[in-house]
Design an enzyme around this catalytic site. Structure first.
Site, PDB file in Angstrom:
ATOM      1  N   LYS A  97       0.861  -1.190   0.000  1.00 35.54           N
ATOM      2  CA  LYS A  97       0.000   0.000   0.000  1.00 35.54           C
ATOM      3  C   LYS A  97       0.894   1.236   0.000  1.00 35.54           C
ATOM      4  CE  LYS A  97      -4.142  -1.755   2.228  1.00 35.54           C
ATOM      5  NZ  LYS A  97      -3.764  -3.159   1.960  1.00 35.54           N
ATOM      6  N   ASP A 131      -1.800  -2.193  -3.988  1.00 33.25           N
ATOM      7  CA  ASP A 131      -3.200  -2.200  -3.559  1.00 33.25           C
ATOM      8  C   ASP A 131      -3.784  -0.810  -3.808  1.00 33.25           C
ATOM      9  OD1 ASP A 131      -2.943  -4.764  -2.583  1.00 33.25           O
ATOM     10  OD2 ASP A 131      -2.972  -4.194  -0.461  1.00 33.25           O
ATOM     11  N   MET A 132      -5.115  -0.738  -3.990  1.00 36.16           N
ATOM     12  CA  MET A 132      -5.727   0.580  -4.151  1.00 36.16           C
ATOM     13  C   MET A 132      -6.392   0.974  -2.847  1.00 36.16           C
ATOM     14  SD  MET A 132      -5.784   3.019  -6.237  1.00 36.16           S
ATOM     15  CE  MET A 132      -5.661   2.610  -7.975  1.00 36.16           C
ATOM     16  N   ARG A 183      -5.747  -6.409 -10.728  1.00 31.20           N
ATOM     17  CA  ARG A 183      -6.638  -7.131  -9.810  1.00 31.20           C
ATOM     18  C   ARG A 183      -7.926  -6.304  -9.731  1.00 31.20           C
ATOM     19  NH1 ARG A 183      -4.760  -6.384  -4.049  1.00 31.20           N
ATOM     20  NH2 ARG A 183      -3.273  -8.049  -4.429  1.00 31.20           N
ATOM     21  N   ALA A 188     -13.116  -1.520  -0.628  1.00 26.97           N
ATOM     22  CA  ALA A 188     -13.285  -1.773   0.807  1.00 26.97           C
ATOM     23  C   ALA A 188     -13.413  -0.516   1.660  1.00 26.97           C
ATOM     24  CB  ALA A 188     -12.098  -2.592   1.309  1.00 26.97           C
TER      25      ALA A 188
HETATM   26  P1  FAD Z   1     -19.037  -9.339  -1.076  1.00 30.52           P
HETATM   27  O1  FAD Z   1     -20.267  -9.158  -1.895  1.00 30.52           O
HETATM   28  O2  FAD Z   1     -18.677  -8.298  -0.072  1.00 30.52           O
HETATM   29  O3  FAD Z   1     -19.066 -10.732  -0.380  1.00 30.52           O
HETATM   30  C1  FAD Z   1     -19.427 -11.914  -1.045  1.00 30.52           C
HETATM   31  C2  FAD Z   1     -19.458 -13.037  -0.026  1.00 30.52           C
HETATM   32  O4  FAD Z   1     -18.123 -13.272   0.415  1.00 30.52           O
HETATM   33  C3  FAD Z   1     -20.230 -12.688   1.257  1.00 30.52           C
HETATM   34  O5  FAD Z   1     -21.559 -13.032   1.192  1.00 30.52           O
HETATM   35  C4  FAD Z   1     -19.493 -13.514   2.292  1.00 30.52           C
HETATM   36  O6  FAD Z   1     -20.010 -14.817   2.288  1.00 30.52           O
HETATM   37  C5  FAD Z   1     -18.082 -13.552   1.782  1.00 30.52           C
HETATM   38  N1  FAD Z   1     -17.252 -12.536   2.462  1.00 30.52           N
HETATM   39  C6  FAD Z   1     -16.903 -11.319   1.991  1.00 30.52           C
HETATM   40  N2  FAD Z   1     -16.120 -10.668   2.880  1.00 30.52           N
HETATM   41  C7  FAD Z   1     -15.998 -11.498   3.941  1.00 30.52           C
HETATM   42  C8  FAD Z   1     -15.340 -11.395   5.184  1.00 30.52           C
HETATM   43  N3  FAD Z   1     -14.636 -10.319   5.534  1.00 30.52           N
HETATM   44  N4  FAD Z   1     -15.432 -12.454   6.035  1.00 30.52           N
HETATM   45  C9  FAD Z   1     -16.130 -13.558   5.709  1.00 30.52           C
HETATM   46  N5  FAD Z   1     -16.781 -13.702   4.544  1.00 30.52           N
HETATM   47  C10 FAD Z   1     -16.728 -12.695   3.676  1.00 30.52           C
HETATM   48  N6  FAD Z   1     -10.159  -3.630  -1.541  1.00 30.52           N
HETATM   49  C11 FAD Z   1      -9.643  -2.418  -1.856  1.00 30.52           C
HETATM   50  O7  FAD Z   1     -10.321  -1.397  -1.724  1.00 30.52           O
HETATM   51  N7  FAD Z   1      -8.350  -2.327  -2.327  1.00 30.52           N
HETATM   52  C12 FAD Z   1      -7.565  -3.422  -2.535  1.00 30.52           C
HETATM   53  O8  FAD Z   1      -6.419  -3.281  -2.987  1.00 30.52           O
HETATM   54  C13 FAD Z   1      -8.107  -4.703  -2.225  1.00 30.52           C
HETATM   55  N8  FAD Z   1      -7.387  -5.841  -2.408  1.00 30.52           N
HETATM   56  C14 FAD Z   1      -8.002  -7.056  -2.241  1.00 30.52           C
HETATM   57  C15 FAD Z   1      -7.316  -8.226  -2.555  1.00 30.52           C
HETATM   58  C16 FAD Z   1      -7.966  -9.450  -2.516  1.00 30.52           C
HETATM   59  C17 FAD Z   1      -7.233 -10.689  -2.888  1.00 30.52           C
HETATM   60  C18 FAD Z   1      -9.342  -9.512  -2.129  1.00 30.52           C
HETATM   61  C19 FAD Z   1     -10.089 -10.806  -2.126  1.00 30.52           C
HETATM   62  C20 FAD Z   1     -10.003  -8.368  -1.756  1.00 30.52           C
HETATM   63  C21 FAD Z   1      -9.353  -7.144  -1.792  1.00 30.52           C
HETATM   64  N9  FAD Z   1     -10.012  -5.976  -1.426  1.00 30.52           N
HETATM   65  C22 FAD Z   1      -9.436  -4.754  -1.715  1.00 30.52           C
HETATM   66  C23 FAD Z   1     -11.294  -6.032  -0.667  1.00 30.52           C
HETATM   67  C24 FAD Z   1     -12.488  -5.947  -1.582  1.00 30.52           C
HETATM   68  O9  FAD Z   1     -12.596  -4.655  -2.106  1.00 30.52           O
HETATM   69  C25 FAD Z   1     -13.780  -6.306  -0.815  1.00 30.52           C
HETATM   70  O10 FAD Z   1     -13.948  -5.404   0.236  1.00 30.52           O
HETATM   71  C26 FAD Z   1     -13.783  -7.721  -0.254  1.00 30.52           C
HETATM   72  O11 FAD Z   1     -13.183  -8.610  -1.147  1.00 30.52           O
HETATM   73  C27 FAD Z   1     -15.239  -8.205   0.014  1.00 30.52           C
HETATM   74  O12 FAD Z   1     -15.965  -8.217  -1.174  1.00 30.52           O
HETATM   75  P2  FAD Z   1     -16.300  -9.527  -2.033  1.00 30.52           P
HETATM   76  O13 FAD Z   1     -15.809  -9.270  -3.421  1.00 30.52           O
HETATM   77  O14 FAD Z   1     -15.767 -10.737  -1.416  1.00 30.52           O
HETATM   78  O15 FAD Z   1     -17.878  -9.523  -2.149  1.00 30.52           O
END
Ligand code: FAD
Length: 306
Positions: A97, A131-132, A183, A188
């Site tokens: 980051k 990362d963003m 990616r 988040a």
């Molecule tokens: P969602 O719709 O939020 O979740 C789908 C399903 O996944 C949910 O119903 C639940 O069952 C499961 N789930 C999701 N989150 C969780 C949790 N915390 N605990 C348990 N189960 C969960 N965000 C950024 O802003 N910048 C980044 O650089 C960044 N890098 C990432 C790198 C990776 C490899 C991943 C996987 C995520 C990253 N994120 C980043 C976070 C991302 O933006 C989301 O906030 C996060 O991935 C949750 O969203 P989702 O796509 O899983 O979908």
């Protein structure tokens, strides 16, 4: 953004809560999401993941540092992780980051730090992804990324795009012309409706659109989500469009949807586990709780476990 998520992100920023959880959280359950506080413990976890057929991206935790000294320590940490990966022969790249590397202190200082990290990635035949973070930092992040992309090439540096932002269609299109390794995530951070879709269905729709666009442009895409509906859609999309499994990978967070990670790997897909480590795990941990308040219950339950 849901009220619950907003509330958790606000409460977790409270200094008293920060001190309390930082002191006891690792024992209480943060270790579910964080591989270790030091490199030795973390590498053992990386080996376990590799043995299960999973690739890794290591993330030395920490963000929004306030001094040059802290930023230099984080830079050295990232550089050392490339050495450790090489020495241990594990299959992992690195994510960083920019606020941890001094972006808020001085973007040129941050660029110098990031330059040293990408140089190390190249020297060890590896890859680093930026990362963003939240929206006010995107332009500065893009500038640093573009400078280093030109210097080191796309085999050694990649970026993240967040589907909740209105601007992301244009960014993906533009980065696609440079064949950038992206990616795609949903995003988040707590963003205002002026810059990000407030409705989840729009974020999900944009997610599919961005992945489809980048893959159709022939660019390497990391599909980073735990959303089973999107993962199913992606599997169908790549099949219908004859997209090689070499052009994409799934990515998920350490400790989340573990059985799904293993299932995909067994089906022959590349799966990379974003594996955070280090002592400064609190902000990362808070975002994971905000995404799924049930995780807070998990922490509470571990209080009563012997
Ligand atoms: P969602 O719709 O939020 O979740 C789908 C399903 O996944 C949910 O119903 C639940 O069952 C499961 N789930 C999701 N989150 C969780 C949790 N915390 N605990 C348990 N189960 C969960 N965000 C950024 O802003 N910048 C980044 O650089 C960044 N890098 C990432 C790198 C990776 C490899 C991943 C996987 C995520 C990253 N994120 C980043 C976070 C991302 O933006 C989301 O906030 C996060 O991935 C949750 O969203 P989702 O796509 O899983 O979908």
């Amino acid at each position: 953004m849901s009220m619950t998520r907003k509330a958790v992100l606000t409460i977790s920023a409270n200094p008293f809560i920060t001190r309390l959880v930082s002191k006891y959280g690792m024992k209480l359950g943060a270790s579910r999401f964080v591989a270790g506080e030091n490199m030795g413990d973390t590498l053992l976890k990386v080996k376990e993941l590799n043995n299960e057929g999973l690739l890794v991206t290591l993330d030395l935790l920490g963000e929004s540092v306030h001094t040059r000294e802290e930023a230099l320590v984080a830079t050295d940490g990232a550089i050392r992780s490339f050495d450790a990966i090489q020495q241990q022969g594990v299959n992992s790249n690195v994510s960083v980051k920019l606020t941890q590397l001094g972006l808020d202190i001085d973007p040129y200082f941050c660029l110098d730090n990031m330059d040293r990290i990408v140089a190390k990635a190249k020297e060890t035949g590896n890859f680093v992804r930026i990362d963003m973070e939240d929206s006010p930092r995107i332009d500065a992040t893009m500038d640093i990324f573009s400078t280093l992309l030109e210097k080191y090439g796309r085999d050694h540096i990649g970026l993240v795009i967040q589907s909740y932002l209105y601007r992301s269609d244009k960014d993906v299109e533009q980065l696609g012309t440079h064949n950038v390794n992206l990616r795609i995530v949903k995003g988040a951070y707590k963003e205002p409706k002026e810059v990000a879709y407030p409705e989840k269905k729009d974020v999900d729709e944009a997610y599919r659109r961005l992945v489809a666009s980048h893959l159709r442009n022939g660019c390497y895409t990391a599909i980073a989500t735990h959303d089973i509906a999107i993962i199913q859609w992606a599997k169908t999309f790549v099949k219908e469009n004859n997209i090689s499994t070499d052009l994409f990978e799934f990515q998920m967070l350490y400790g989340i949807a573990t059985s799904l990670q293993l299932d995909l790997a067994r089906e022959g897909y590349k799966v990379r586990v974003y594996t955070p480590y280090g002592k400064d795990w609190y902000p990362y941990f808070s975002r994971r709780i905000a995404e799924r308040p049930a995780n807070a219950l998990f922490i509470l339950k571990s209080l009563f476990r012997k």
